[in-house]
Design a protein around this motif. Structure first.
Motif, PDB file in Angstrom:
ATOM      1  N   TYR A  18      -3.968  -5.551   4.504  1.00 24.81           N
ATOM      2  CA  TYR A  18      -4.406  -4.390   5.289  1.00 24.81           C
ATOM      3  C   TYR A  18      -3.209  -3.517   5.659  1.00 24.81           C
ATOM      4  O   TYR A  18      -3.224  -2.297   5.462  1.00 24.81           O
ATOM      5  CB  TYR A  18      -5.139  -4.880   6.537  1.00 24.81           C
ATOM      6  N   ALA A  19      -2.152  -4.145   6.164  1.00 21.08           N
ATOM      7  CA  ALA A  19      -0.960  -3.397   6.578  1.00 21.08           C
ATOM      8  C   ALA A  19      -0.246  -2.781   5.374  1.00 21.08           C
ATOM      9  O   ALA A  19       0.222  -1.640   5.440  1.00 21.08           O
ATOM     10  CB  ALA A  19      -0.015  -4.307   7.344  1.00 21.08           C
ATOM     11  N   MET A  20      -0.160  -3.535   4.293  1.00 19.44           N
ATOM     12  CA  MET A  20       0.501  -3.010   3.097  1.00 19.44           C
ATOM     13  C   MET A  20      -0.256  -1.808   2.538  1.00 19.44           C
ATOM     14  O   MET A  20       0.359  -0.829   2.102  1.00 19.44           O
ATOM     15  CB  MET A  20       0.608  -4.095   2.021  1.00 19.44           C
ATOM     16  N   SER A  27      -6.562   2.740   0.607  1.00 20.22           N
ATOM     17  CA  SER A  27      -7.667   2.465   1.524  1.00 20.22           C
ATOM     18  C   SER A  27      -7.495   1.084   2.149  1.00 20.22           C
ATOM     19  O   SER A  27      -7.655   0.059   1.475  1.00 20.22           O
ATOM     20  CB  SER A  27      -8.994   2.532   0.773  1.00 20.22           C
ATOM     21  N   SER A  28      -7.174   1.063   3.436  1.00 19.91           N
ATOM     22  CA  SER A  28      -6.921  -0.217   4.102  1.00 19.91           C
ATOM     23  C   SER A  28      -8.200  -1.046   4.239  1.00 19.91           C
ATOM     24  O   SER A  28      -8.155  -2.268   4.123  1.00 19.91           O
ATOM     25  CB  SER A  28      -6.265   0.007   5.458  1.00 19.91           C
ATOM     26  N   PHE A  32      -8.685  -4.692   2.721  1.00 24.14           N
ATOM     27  CA  PHE A  32      -9.051  -5.781   3.626  1.00 24.14           C
ATOM     28  C   PHE A  32     -10.101  -6.667   2.965  1.00 24.14           C
ATOM     29  O   PHE A  32      -9.960  -7.886   2.906  1.00 24.14           O
ATOM     30  CB  PHE A  32      -9.585  -5.200   4.945  1.00 24.14           C
ATOM     31  N   TRP A  33     -11.154  -6.044   2.435  1.00 27.54           N
ATOM     32  CA  TRP A  33     -12.233  -6.814   1.816  1.00 27.54           C
ATOM     33  C   TRP A  33     -11.809  -7.426   0.491  1.00 27.54           C
ATOM     34  O   TRP A  33     -12.270  -8.514   0.129  1.00 27.54           O
ATOM     35  CB  TRP A  33     -13.484  -5.956   1.673  1.00 27.54           C
ATOM     36  N   ASN A  51       3.005   2.611  -4.336  1.00 23.82           N
ATOM     37  CA  ASN A  51       2.432   3.654  -3.489  1.00 23.82           C
ATOM     38  C   ASN A  51       1.346   4.416  -4.227  1.00 23.82           C
ATOM     39  O   ASN A  51       1.396   4.571  -5.453  1.00 23.82           O
ATOM     40  CB  ASN A  51       3.498   4.637  -3.035  1.00 23.82           C
ATOM     41  N   ALA A  52       0.366   4.939  -3.480  1.00 21.24           N
ATOM     42  CA  ALA A  52      -0.686   5.758  -4.057  1.00 21.24           C
ATOM     43  C   ALA A  52      -0.076   7.102  -4.457  1.00 21.24           C
ATOM     44  O   ALA A  52       0.805   7.634  -3.785  1.00 21.24           O
ATOM     45  CB  ALA A  52      -1.809   5.965  -3.054  1.00 21.24           C
ATOM     46  N   LYS A  53      -0.558   7.621  -5.542  1.00 17.06           N
ATOM     47  CA  LYS A  53      -0.082   8.931  -5.996  1.00 17.06           C
ATOM     48  C   LYS A  53      -0.737  10.018  -5.164  1.00 17.06           C
ATOM     49  O   LYS A  53      -1.942   9.995  -4.919  1.00 17.06           O
ATOM     50  CB  LYS A  53      -0.413   9.128  -7.461  1.00 17.06           C
ATOM     51  N   ARG A  54       0.041  10.959  -4.724  1.00 16.59           N
ATOM     52  CA  ARG A  54      -0.459  12.092  -3.948  1.00 16.59           C
ATOM     53  C   ARG A  54      -0.701  13.258  -4.899  1.00 16.59           C
ATOM     54  O   ARG A  54       0.113  13.501  -5.798  1.00 16.59           O
ATOM     55  CB  ARG A  54       0.564  12.520  -2.891  1.00 16.59           C
TER      56      ARG A  54
END
Length: 59
Positions: A18-20, A27-28, A32-33, A51-54
């Motif tokens: 979740y934190a990562m 999407s945290s 999580f799930w 990292n997610a691409k912006r």
């Protein structure tokens, strides 16, 4: 003993994933799930994905 170690590591991976995910812009809630289902593989997958691409700004 091994089973309980696996359970503890799996439960510990849930807040870690979740934190990562929050830190990496993903999407945290989804991660999580995912961590609930796959356990310690979720933080490992986040490490590999990075990292997610912006989207590029049009300006």
């Amino acid at each position: 003993m091994g089973f309980w170690l696996f359970v503890v590591v799996s439960i510990g991976s849930i807040p870690l994933a979740y934190a990562m995910a929050r830190e990496r812009g993903r999407s945290s809630n989804a991660w999580f799930w995912i961590a609930v289902v796959v356990g310690p593989l979720a933080p490992l997958a986040l490490l590999i994905l990075g990292n997610a691409k912006r989207p590029a700004s049009a300006g």
